[in-house]
Design an enzyme around this catalytic site. Structure first.
Site, PDB file in Angstrom:
ATOM      1  N   HIS A 229       0.880  -1.161   0.000  1.00  0.00           N
ATOM      2  CA  HIS A 229       0.000   0.000   0.000  1.00  0.00           C
ATOM      3  C   HIS A 229       0.904   1.194   0.000  1.00  0.00           C
ATOM      4  O   HIS A 229       1.516   1.489   1.001  1.00  0.00           O
ATOM      5  CB  HIS A 229      -0.813   0.094   1.271  1.00  0.00           C
ATOM      6  N   ASP A 231       0.691   4.209   0.712  1.00  0.00           N
ATOM      7  CA  ASP A 231       0.021   5.395   1.246  1.00  0.00           C
ATOM      8  C   ASP A 231       0.546   5.557   2.644  1.00  0.00           C
ATOM      9  O   ASP A 231       1.153   4.651   3.173  1.00  0.00           O
ATOM     10  CB  ASP A 231      -1.497   5.239   1.221  1.00  0.00           C
ATOM     11  N   ASP A 346      -8.118   3.979  -1.019  1.00  0.00           N
ATOM     12  CA  ASP A 346      -8.848   5.169  -0.639  1.00  0.00           C
ATOM     13  C   ASP A 346      -8.550   6.346  -1.491  1.00  0.00           C
ATOM     14  O   ASP A 346      -7.536   6.978  -1.309  1.00  0.00           O
ATOM     15  CB  ASP A 346      -8.419   5.556   0.764  1.00  0.00           C
ATOM     16  N   HIS A 551      -4.544  10.362  -6.878  1.00  0.00           N
ATOM     17  CA  HIS A 551      -5.506  10.736  -5.840  1.00  0.00           C
ATOM     18  C   HIS A 551      -4.938  11.539  -4.682  1.00  0.00           C
ATOM     19  O   HIS A 551      -5.621  11.772  -3.695  1.00  0.00           O
ATOM     20  CB  HIS A 551      -6.275   9.518  -5.317  1.00  0.00           C
TER      21      HIS A 551
END
Length: 996
Positions: A229, A231, A346, A551
């Protein structure tokens, strides 16, 4: 007693070289390295320190497992034989590079390595979940660098103990199975003699007996997939990294993953974003070819099908299509695969048009990392069908484990079962494991943990799996699954629609530019056979635009270094795009020298434009330009001229035969009157165009507090610096201008413009902004009563409530929309249009457009400086569909473009469409067919309609195709003398392949 590491041995030599830039291995290896002593510091943040390591493995370690133990700050990459072989990070429990699993005499004992250490701090958390920018002056060091013997049997024993103890903790010793685990642990402790390593295997066989007791048939199955991930922490701010650092991050994580695949043939790793693969291909070609090998073996799985994991709300419909087009084409070209699942961890919510777009790109499944995004309301499902605006349905799975980073622990598995909100409906879930971010993905330990409990009574079954396998299992439950209709709305502080206004404006303007550029180039191709359509250059510009829709970039939640990168990319698109557009328009105007106009929109437009006469003096002209076409400038007279009158009470009356406005001395609207309908649009004793400023608390306040807080801190901007005065006194254009002061640091200068024949009033605005934690909005309280407002989204629009009845309504106190929002009751309404804003709120009868924010983290200078934007207000009778609100918003965003043509040129139109409901959004050259164009249309009113597309281009045949432009051989589009007639369902997107 026995420990994880046995004997150790110092390195023969360690030397270093410090670089402020990120450089290639070839360049680094030629530098001058100086001796380095463990513990010495280097830095600062964002620099890179290269180490040269020479080591000699002692002969006496024959038969042993030998590691290079390396502990340093920052993130490291080991290079061997000029190739990246392994990432190392303390945070990601990766502190050793395996030199040999079992040292043999013939193995090389003398080895030279390079270690590239990136001085990246993992991001310091500020208060709450705020992310603080990295400390620029931080110092870094290497704490350990030595050769060690690794005792694999100790590690295996410790893993057995850890898993058993966790089973006791998670299942409880009151439970039969939990107690059995506790009993097993006790027995093992009794058997183990630290002085006698041979006792370990006896203890391990007890553990193995426990783990191999099987489940019954009803047990849940966890599909384990490795994942990195990228993030960081709860605020999802991935791009706290300059783009270049992201490239190295991929290199480190993926090299590590490839090493694991070599040792664990069942291990599957999923990875999204074609852009990342493209970067690795150009920076690390050797690593890329290894990845291609493991993709073929089905272990390394590219997922998602998009160029980057884009924001789910802000990109235009066409941008979203291009995310999939570029992504799927890249994956197909490099790996021969076609992604069947959309993969978007997300982002800040998901648009209601995504299901249709996905489906038309060959994607039937959607997986997102977790569902912890709702602050107020808990989302009711984990596995469900998501139905989009047009009725398209996508099988969707939100892994119930709900965590950022699963590590293959018992608790991750137990949570996955317990949190599944669709128990009984679906008995399979994904478990994505791996360290996020700097940690660089999965580790051997995580694989070992999962390996022990593949089918252990009391825990879900675990299988190494792929998204394809998971979704085919879930598909079997179709009949039982629930459906969620409409957008998946994110409840967070919705300031992301407004932060970094320059990025929002760059995005909208570049989308517009590329739209016009593709249309002009396509028409030029048909009118002038010598014209070269700029295929390569357009791909390059689109990819830059798509990259910035990542994003964390387009929402503005990124650090200053990334903002600088992003703004530079928009500048590149603007300057290169403008040159290409000029070339295309030149080809269209067939070399004439007289003033002409190009219209890229699919309807005839009559508008006031600025023109230059022969002497270079600029003036105004009212022109009528055909649909997707061009014509020479012929000045026509308006039905009614604009008048601007200074009234006795100091206000100004502006009128153009359609609307009449009364503007107060401070620039607010006292009245906005729709003449023919005899209707006032502004609420009694209220003023339109009222600037208001709010205190804007940072991200970590939850939605409720922000909401209440917001309402209490509303302050109108009242101080007039330069009172209202006339700029243009009427005829074709009337305008007045004024300046307000927000504070001693910030001002608003605005020109209010009314054009002849134009149903809306424009507000051209310049703000000098130097605030801190403030939010600027503009309000229009209107005389409309309705429980819902309508907002434009990708290829359509949707309604959202204007009341706050339930917590679900309440949580949407600020929402996103594209070019317009409308509030209508039966037969009358008001639309708010804009040219670069995305944040709206309509509460009861007040329509608000969010203009600027001033957050201070993670970028302390976010939004400081001068901003330009335009919005417009448009009262109308009937529905917004019949009143052409949609067309007016397009007109505001896609200005008519001046070109040069021959004065006797006839007006020429390339395309017209018979129904106002259908919009021709895109005309471009087909990707894989020579002499072919792709046109994309969509139904914009929410109606079923039959419409005919007429074209002046030499079209030989027409075929339906999907969004990836593959032709549907069963669906030719018939061309008659009228044109191509098609049936559209509400909000349907239709793509046609036109063979010239």
């Amino acid at each position: 007693g026995q420990r994880l590491y046995g004997d150790s041995c110092p390195l023969e030599s360690l030397s270093s070289f410090l670089s402020s830039k990120r450089i290639t291995f070839q360049e680094a290896s030629k530098q001058n390295f100086v001796p380095y002593k463990v513990g010495d510091t280097f830095g600062p943040t964002w620099w890179t320190c290269w180490f040269k390591v020479t080591l000699r493995i002692p002969e006496s370690w024959r038969g042993k497992e030998v590691h290079l133990l390396w502990e340093s700050d920052g993130e490291a990459m080991v290079w061997r034989d000029e190739q990246p072989v392994q990432g190392l990070t303390k945070e990601g429990e990766k502190t050793s590079y395996i030199l040999s699993d079992c040292l043999k005499d013939e193995d090389p004992h003398g080895v030279n390595l390079y270690v590239e250490v990136a001085c990246n701090g993992l991001f310091g958390a500020g208060q709450g979940s705020m992310i603080a920018a990295p400390d620029p002056n931080r110092k870094f060091s290497v704490q350990k660098a030595e050769l060690v013997v690794f005792n694999r049997d100790v590690r295996e024993l410790l893993t057995d103990f850890e898993m058993l103890i966790d089973i006791v903790k998670e299942l409880g010793e009151g439970e039969q199975r939990g107690y059995q685990a506790l009993f097993t642990v006790n027995e093992m402790v009794n058997l183990c003699d630290p002085a006698d390593p041979s006792s370990f295997s006896k203890a391990r066989s007890l553990a193995s007996n426990f783990f191999s007791q099987r489940n019954g048939e009803s047990q849940h199955t966890a599909h384990a997939m490795g994942h990195c991930h990228i993030d960081s922490g709860p605020s999802l701010i991935l791009e706290l990294w300059p783009y270049e650092e992201t490239i190295r991050k991929c290199g480190r994580s993926w090299a590590t993953v490839i090493r694991l695949m070599e040792k664990n043939p069942e291990f599957v790793f999923t990875c999204s974003q074609a852009q990342q693969f493209q970067w690795v291909k150009s920076w690390y070609p050797g690593l890329f070819s290894q990845i291609q090998h493991f993709v073929k073996r089905g272990q390394f799985i590219p997922v998602g099908g998009t160029w980057v994991e884009m924001d789910g709300n802000l990109p235009s419909g066409e941008s979203m299509v291009r995310q999939f087009l570029e992504g799927q084409r890249f994956f197909n070209h490099e790996f021969g695969i076609h992604c069947k699942e959309f993969w978007l961890p997300d982002t800040f919510g998901y648009s209601a048009q995504l299901p249709q777009i996905m489906q038309s790109c060959g994607i039937s499944n959607f997986l997102t990392q977790k569902l912890s995004w709702n602050l107020v309301n808990t989302f009711p499902h984990n596995t469900f069908f998501w139905e989009g605006l047009d009725g398209s349905k996508i099988l969707t799975h939100f892994p119930p484990g709900n965590s950022y980073e699963m590590k293959g622990k018992v608790e991750d598995l137990v949570k996955t079962v317990n949190n599944n909100k669709d128990k009984g409906r679906a008995n399979h879930s994904a478990v994505l494991f791996g360290f996020g971010d700097g940690g660089g993905g999965p580790t051997q330990l995580m694989l070992d943990r999962l390996n022990r409990v593949q089918d252990t009574d009391g825990l879900p079954k675990v299988q190494a799996s792929s998204p394809n396998k998971l979704f085919s299992e879930l598909q079997a439950y179709s009949d039982f699954l629930c459906t969620w209709t409409g957008e998946l709305f994110l409840e967070l502080h919705n300031g992301t629609y407004t932060t970094q206004a320059q990025i929002k404006r760059g995005n909208r303007q570049c989308e517009t530019l590329l739209h016009d550029l593709e249309i002009a180039s396509s028409l030029a191709l048909c009118r002038d056979r010598t014209f070269q359509y700029p295929v390569e250059k357009l791909r390059e510009l689109w990819r830059l635009l798509l990259l910035n829709q990542f994003h964390d970039v387009i929402p503005g939640s990124c650090i200053e270094m990334v903002v600088e990168d992003a703004l530079k990319y928009y500048e590149d698109i603007r300057s290169d795009g403008a040159k290409l557009l000029h070339d295309a328009c030149e080809a269209l105007g067939s070399g004439g020298k007289s003033a002409g106009v190009f219209n890229s929109l699919p309807w005839e437009r009559q508008e006031v434009i600025q023109i230059q006469d022969g002497a270079g003096k600029s003036g105004l002209a009212l022109v009528r330009v055909p649909s997707i076409g061009l014509c020479p400038v012929k000045d026509t007279q308006p039905v009614a001229p604009v008048s601007v009158t200074h009234q006795a009470d100091g206000t100004f009356l502006m009128e153009n035969g359609i609307v009449q406005a009364i503007v107060n001395k401070d620039g607010t609207l006292a009245s906005l009157y729709l003449i023919r309908a005899n209707r006032e649009a502004i609420s009694d004793s209220c003023h339109g165009n009222q600037f208001v400023i709010f205190d804007d608390v940072p991200l970590y306040w939850d939605a409720w507090d922000v909401m209440d807080y917001h309402l209490q801190t509303r302050k109108p901007v009242l101080e007039v610096v330069q009172p209202i005065h006339v700029v243009s006194s009427g005829g074709l254009r009337g305008s007045v201008s004024f300046t307000l002061r927000i504070s001693d640091k910030s001002t608003i200068m605005q020109e209010i413009i009314m054009d002849a024949m134009c149903p809306y009033i424009k507000f051209n605005t310049e703000v000098k902004w130097a605030e801190s934690h403030k939010f600027l909005k503009v309000e229009f309280p209107v005389r409309v009563h309705s429980p819902n407002a309508t907002y434009e989204i990708q290829f359509g629009h949707l309604q959202r409530p204007t009341h706050r009845n339930t917590s679900w309504d309440w949580a949407r106190f600020e929402v996103w929309g594209h070019k317009w929002a409308d509030l209508s009751e039966h037969n009358f309404g008001v639309a708010l249009l804009n040219d670069c804003k995305y944040g709206y709120s309509v509460h009861r009868n007040t329509m608000t457009l969010s203009l600027l924010r001033a957050p201070k983290a993670p970028d302390a200078n976010a939004d400081m400086g001068t901003h330009h934007f335009t919005y417009a207000i448009m009262p109308h009778t009937g529905s917004f569909q019949d009143a052409s609100v949609i067309q007016c918003a397009y007109n505001l965003n896609f200005p008519l473009r001046s070109i040069q043509c021959a004065p006797d040129d006839m007006p020429w139109s390339a395309f017209t469409i018979s129904s106002a409901a259908v919009i021709l959004e895109t005309v471009k050259k087909a990707e894989d067919r020579k002499e072919a164009l792709v046109v994309r249309l969509y139904e914009s009113h929410g109606s079923s309609v039959t419409a005919t597309l007429c074209t002046a281009l030499p079209v030989r045949e027409a075929w339906h195709c999907d969004l990836l432009e593959s032709q549907d051989p069963n669906r030719p589009a018939d061309i008659t003398s009228e044109g191509i007639t098609l049936n559209y369902k509400p909000f349907q997107i239709v793509s046609l392949l036109l063979i010239l």
